[in-house]
Design a protein around this motif. Structure first.
Motif, PDB file in Angstrom:
ATOM      1  N   LYS A  99       0.809  -1.218   0.000  1.00  0.00           N
ATOM      2  CA  LYS A  99       0.000   0.000   0.000  1.00  0.00           C
ATOM      3  C   LYS A  99       0.846   1.273   0.000  1.00  0.00           C
ATOM      4  CE  LYS A  99      -3.778  -2.254   2.543  1.00  0.00           C
ATOM      5  NZ  LYS A  99      -4.643  -2.427   1.385  1.00  0.00           N
ATOM      6  N   LEU A 100       2.132   1.163  -0.284  1.00  0.00           N
ATOM      7  CA  LEU A 100       2.979   2.353  -0.315  1.00  0.00           C
ATOM      8  C   LEU A 100       2.608   3.241  -1.502  1.00  0.00           C
ATOM      9  CD1 LEU A 100       6.536   0.952   0.498  1.00  0.00           C
ATOM     10  CD2 LEU A 100       5.246   2.591   1.863  1.00  0.00           C
ATOM     11  N   PRO A 101       2.764   4.559  -1.373  1.00  0.00           N
ATOM     12  CA  PRO A 101       2.521   5.441  -2.524  1.00  0.00           C
ATOM     13  C   PRO A 101       3.600   5.276  -3.576  1.00  0.00           C
ATOM     14  CG  PRO A 101       3.397   6.686  -0.672  1.00  0.00           C
ATOM     15  CD  PRO A 101       3.121   5.301  -0.155  1.00  0.00           C
ATOM     16  N   ALA A 102       3.270   5.614  -4.799  1.00  0.00           N
ATOM     17  CA  ALA A 102       4.226   5.458  -5.896  1.00  0.00           C
ATOM     18  C   ALA A 102       5.422   6.377  -5.739  1.00  0.00           C
ATOM     19  CB  ALA A 102       3.535   5.728  -7.234  1.00  0.00           C
ATOM     20  N   SER A 103       5.245   7.487  -5.018  1.00  0.00           N
ATOM     21  CA  SER A 103       6.335   8.444  -4.827  1.00  0.00           C
ATOM     22  C   SER A 103       7.326   8.013  -3.759  1.00  0.00           C
ATOM     23  CB  SER A 103       5.758   9.811  -4.447  1.00  0.00           C
ATOM     24  OG  SER A 103       4.952   9.702  -3.280  1.00  0.00           O
ATOM     25  N   PHE A 104       7.055   6.873  -3.097  1.00  0.00           N
ATOM     26  CA  PHE A 104       7.942   6.400  -2.035  1.00  0.00           C
ATOM     27  C   PHE A 104       9.291   5.997  -2.618  1.00  0.00           C
ATOM     28  CE2 PHE A 104       9.796   2.882   0.378  1.00  0.00           C
ATOM     29  CZ  PHE A 104       9.881   3.449   1.636  1.00  0.00           C
ATOM     30  N   THR A 105      10.351   6.403  -1.941  1.00  0.00           N
ATOM     31  CA  THR A 105      11.709   6.031  -2.345  1.00  0.00           C
ATOM     32  C   THR A 105      12.351   5.246  -1.206  1.00  0.00           C
ATOM     33  OG1 THR A 105      12.525   8.147  -1.513  1.00  0.00           O
ATOM     34  CG2 THR A 105      12.028   7.996  -3.869  1.00  0.00           C
ATOM     35  N   PRO A 106      13.244   4.300  -1.524  1.00  0.00           N
ATOM     36  CA  PRO A 106      13.899   3.512  -0.469  1.00  0.00           C
ATOM     37  C   PRO A 106      14.572   4.409   0.564  1.00  0.00           C
ATOM     38  CG  PRO A 106      14.357   2.594  -2.634  1.00  0.00           C
ATOM     39  CD  PRO A 106      13.643   3.889  -2.870  1.00  0.00           C
TER      40      PRO A 106
END
Length: 329
Positions: A99-106
Motif C-alpha cells: 500500500k505504499l505510494p508510488a512516490s515512495f523512495t527507499p
C-alpha cells in the motif's frame, strides 16, 4: 442562533455514533477532531488502548519483519487490526501490505531494492480463450470478478512502480504486442496495482490485430494449411505402398528424417508487430470486449491452445520500466 459545531454535540450522541466504529478508528481518526470527541473517546476507551496496547505499539508489532500473508491473517482477527492495516501511515506496515505510494523512495539512497510481485499473482491467472480472470490453483477454476476484490487496489509490486510492461513470452513462434501501464506519480497515490496488471492482461489478448499482425496471421495459417496437406499426401503415398516397401530407406534413415518430414516445407519467417499498446490513465474503463465476433484479436494467434492459462511473473527492468512476463500454464 449560534452556529452549531461538532464540539457542541452532547457526549451521549457522540458515544452512540462511536458504536459504529472500531477502537483504532476512534483513537486515530475520530478522537483528534475536537475536544468533545476526545472526551467521548476517553469515556468509551478509558485507557486509549486496543486490547491492552496502544495503537502505535500495535503498528510496531505488525511492522516487524511481517510478510503479506501473515499481516492479512492478523487483520482478520478483529475490526481494529483490520482498520489499522488499511489506514496506517507507517511505511514499514504499508510496504508488506503493498500500500505504499508510488512516490515512495527507499530509505537508503544508492542501494538497489529487489522488486517483489504481489502474492495474488501466485494463484490468479488469465484464461486466454475468454480473457476471464480465475483462481487457477484453487482446483476448481471458477471464474471470479477479481477486479472487484480489495486486492485489486493494492500495489502490484513492493516497492511500488509507476510503469509496468506486460509481455507475452514468445512461444510457438508467436509474438504478441505488449501492454505498457503508465501511472503518474501523484501525491499519496499508489503505483501500478494488481487490478491494472490484470486489465493489461485482458487488453493484451483482446486487442484487435494490427495490419502487420493480420499479414502475419495469414502467412502463419497458410503455412499450417500447406503443412497439413503435405502430411496428408505423404501418408497417403505410404499407405499405398506394400508393407515391405514401407521400411525407410537407408538414405532416409541416414538423414534422420521420415518420409512425412521430407514432404513438409520449412516454417516461413513471419514478421510480427511488436509495437507497444498503451493502457492510458485513468484505468476505469473496462478492457476490450471478449465476445467471439468477426474481429480478429491477438489471442487468435493462440487458437491451437484455447484452454491454456497465463500468469504473470516479475522480470527485469528495461529503461526504467518494470517487466512482467506472461507465461503458459
Amino acid at each position: 442562533m449560534d452556529r452549531f459545531t461538532l464540539d457542541r454535540l452532547p457526549s451521549e450522541i457522540i458515544l452512540q455514533c462511536f458504536k459504529y466504529f472500531d477502537d483504532y478508528t476512534i483513537l486515530s481518526t475520530l478522537r483528534p477532531v475536537c475536544r468533545s470527541w476526545a472526551y467521548a473517546a476517553d469515556i468509551k476507551i478509558h485507557r486509549r488502548t486496543m486490547a491492552g496496547l496502544q495503537p502505535a505499539l500495535w503498528e510496531k508489532i505488525l511492522s516487524h519483519n511481517m510478510d503479506y500473508k501473515t499481516l492479512q491473517s492478523c487483520a482478520q482477527t478483529c475490526s481494529s487490526l483490520r482498520a489499522l492495516t488499511l489506514r496506517s501511515r507507517v511505511a514499514r506496515m504499508r510496504a508488506p501490505a503493498f500500500k505504499l505510494p508510488a512516490s515512495f523512495t527507499p530509505l537508503v539512497p544508492g542501494i538497489t531494492v529487489q522488486v517483489i510481485q504481489h502474492p495474488a499473482f501466485e494463484s490468479i491467472c488469465c484464461r486466454i480463450e475468454t480473457g476471464s480472470l480465475i483462481y487457477h490453483k484453487s482446483g476448481n477454476c471458477c471464474p471470479n470478478d477479481v477486479l472487484s476484490f480489495p486486492v485489486a487496489g493494492e500495489n502490484a509490486t513492493n516497492p511500488p512502480v509507476s510503469k509496468i510492461l506486460v509481455k507475452f513470452s514468445s512461444k510457438y513462434g508467436v509474438i504478441l504486442r505488449p501492454v505498457l501501464i503508465d501511472r503518474p506519480k501523484r501525491g499519496d497515490e499508489r503505483g501500478v496495482t494488481v487490478g491494472d496488471v490484470y486489465k493489461a492482461m485482458q487488453r493484451l489478448f483482446a486487442e484487435p490485430l494490427s495490419p502487420k499482425q493480420a499479414v502475419a496471421m495469414k502467412q502463419l495459417r497458410d503455412w499450417e494449411a500447406r503443412k497439413h496437406e503435405a502430411a496428408k499426401r505423404a501418408m497417403a503415398r505410404i499407405e499405398a505402398l506394400p508393407a515391405a516397401a514401407r521400411v525407410p530407406t537407408s538414405s532416409a534413415a541416414s538423414s534422420g528424417r521420415a518420409p512425412v518430414e521430407q514432404e513438409l516445407e520449412k516454417e516461413p519467417i513471419i514478421e510480427h508487430d511488436g509495437a507497444t499498446i498503451y493502457l492510458e490513465y485513468p484505468f476505469g474503463a473496462d478492457a476490450l470486449p471478449h465476445s467471439h465476433n468477426t474481429v480478429k484479436r491477438q489471442r487468435e494467434f493462440l487458437h491451437d491452445f484455447p484452454y491454456v492459462y497465463a500468469s504473470v511473473h516479475v522480470g527485469g527492468v528495461v529503461d526504467g520500466v518494470q517487466i512482467f512476463n506472461l507465461t503458459y500454464h
